[in-house]
Design an enzyme around this catalytic site. Structure first.
Site, mmCIF file in Angstrom:
data_model
loop_
_atom_site.group_PDB
_atom_site.id
_atom_site.type_symbol
_atom_site.label_atom_id
_atom_site.label_comp_id
_atom_site.label_asym_id
_atom_site.label_seq_id
_atom_site.Cartn_x
_atom_site.Cartn_y
_atom_site.Cartn_z
ATOM 1 N N GLY A 108 -0.724 3.432 -8.936
ATOM 2 C CA GLY A 108 -1.343 2.139 -8.628
ATOM 3 C C GLY A 108 -0.319 1.046 -8.398
ATOM 4 O O GLY A 108 -0.659 -0.128 -8.325
ATOM 5 N N GLY A 110 1.619 0.838 -5.715
ATOM 6 C CA GLY A 110 1.904 0.641 -4.293
ATOM 7 C C GLY A 110 3.112 1.412 -3.805
ATOM 8 O O GLY A 110 3.842 0.952 -2.923
ATOM 9 N N ASP A 155 -1.343 -3.950 -0.037
ATOM 10 C CA ASP A 155 -0.130 -3.333 -0.603
ATOM 11 C C ASP A 155 1.074 -3.519 0.309
ATOM 12 O O ASP A 155 2.184 -3.823 -0.138
ATOM 13 C CB ASP A 155 -0.342 -1.824 -0.823
ATOM 14 C CG ASP A 155 -1.328 -1.535 -1.942
ATOM 15 O OD1 ASP A 155 -2.032 -2.466 -2.363
ATOM 16 O OD2 ASP A 155 -1.403 -0.370 -2.378
HETATM 17 C C1 MEV Z 1 -5.010 0.023 -3.872
HETATM 18 O O1 MEV Z 1 -3.746 -0.363 -4.385
HETATM 19 C C2 MEV Z 1 -5.860 -1.174 -3.621
HETATM 20 C C3 MEV Z 1 -7.231 -0.867 -3.022
HETATM 21 O O2 MEV Z 1 -7.893 -2.130 -2.890
HETATM 22 C C4 MEV Z 1 -7.116 -0.204 -1.695
HETATM 23 C C5 MEV Z 1 -6.536 -1.095 -0.636
HETATM 24 O O3 MEV Z 1 -6.491 -2.318 -0.803
HETATM 25 O O4 MEV Z 1 -6.160 -0.542 0.402
HETATM 26 C C6 MEV Z 1 -8.062 -0.011 -3.936
#
Ligand code: MEV
Length: 326
Positions: A108, A110, A155
């Site tokens: 999570g 990025g 991201d």
């Molecule tokens: C992932 O880091 C964030 C999400 O909102 C997907 C995105 O923004 O592409 C879940």
């Protein structure tokens, strides 16, 4: 000739998933980087790029004619982002690419966006082209869509620009003034979420319950806008911090409602609050991955309590996005 570029990972403070439906989001760059080194390769290897990441135990050859990866060691996941960047911005002359990574993959933070941004930046530098940060952010976003199926520009934008950023409903990038130093702890669960699958799951649930899910997604957008006003202050008072923490807690509840929470993440979110965090929530795609806690003071107690359960780090804020290393 050698070209070295790096780009940071990120943590989302507000608005993940809702951003895929055009809502705003707030994220900040963390001081954990993906670094790409490009060297001139073996002269006989036209249209073959070698790729290696000792730290990730990965080795591959990228065939630029067929557009595919011949894996020699490890899993191809992150290599796809490198391949797409090379296909986009390289002329096929022989090069060797080396990836160094300071963040875990799929937690999570990025990592894929950071790899895409760093690879594009290193390629622009290798070919002596000017570095246009917004152009790199846009190309990296296209790569994420190609590899993952769907992705918001969040991201890739934060990785390219650094700092703390509000991404508006029209994908306008606004830098926020606040400095979050020393007050964020990130906990990782041992299971990894798959961003593409998590995003697809939310889209599916939204499509089968649009009247309810749209209200939840709208509320997440409203929370993000409230948080933006607070994070645009030069100095956050204790009261402002409490308000920010409260918004994180509400946002977490809504992420649970859209189906991206897990038992492990939930446990960590509540452990952090019990240990004194003023707010805590999932960060990123969920389904595994990470949670984030906002702490007054140094956050050491929250860090220690989370580490009893899973892994956790202090997430120092990084002002820098892309760096071209001389
Ligand atoms: C992932 O880091 C964030 C999400 O909102 C997907 C995105 O923004 O592409 C879940």
């Amino acid at each position: 000739m050698q070209s070295v570029a790096s780009a940071p990972g990120k943590a989302i403070l507000f608005g993940e998933h809702a951003v895929v439906f055009g809502k705003p989001a707030i994220a900040f760059a963390v001081d954990k980087r993906a670094t790409i080194t490009i060297k001139k390769g073996n002269i006989n290897n036209t249209n073959i790029t070698t790729f290696e990441s000792p730290i990730l135990n990965l080795k591959a050859e990228l065939d630029l004619i067929e557009g595919n990866i011949k894996l020699i060691k490890g899993h191809s996941g992150i290599v796809n982002y490198v391949l797409e960047a090379v296909l986009k911005r390289h002329d096929g002359s022989p090069i060797d690419i080396i990836l160094d990574m300071e963040m875990p993959i799929g937690a999570g933070l990025g990592s894929s966006a950071a790899v895409a941004v760093a690879t594009l930046a290193a390629l622009e530098n290798y070919h002596k082209r000017d570095i246009f940060v917004s152009k790199i952010a846009k190309m990296a976003h296209e790569i994420e869509i190609k590899v993952q199926g769907s992705a918001s520009p969040l991201d890739t934008t934060i990785s390219a620009f650094g700092g703390i950023i509000y991404l508006s409903e029209n994908s306008e990038v606004i830098s926020l003034k606040s400095d979050l130093e020393d007050s964020i702890v990130i906990g990782y669960t041992s299971s990894r979420g798959n961003t593409g699958e998590m995003v697809a799951g939310v889209i599916k649930r939204r499509d089968s319950n649009p009247k309810i899910m749209d209200l939840v997604i709208d509320s997440i957008g409203k929370i993000t806008n409230e948080a933006k006003s607070l994070l645009n202050l030069n100095q956050l008072s204790n009261e402002n911090m409490e308000a920010l923490g409260e918004l994180m807690n509400i946002n977490h509840g809504l992420l649970d409602a859209i189906g991206v929470n897990t038992l492990e993440l939930s446990d960590m979110v509540y452990i952090a609050r019990k240990a004194g965090a003023i707010g805590s929530k999932i960060t990123g795609a969920g389904g595994g991955g990470s949670m984030i806690a906002l702490c007054t003071g140094d956050g050491n107690h929250v860090l220690a309590e989370l580490r009893k359960k899973e892994n956790a780090i202090k997430a120092d804020f990084s002002k820098e996005g892309i760096i071209i290393h001389k």
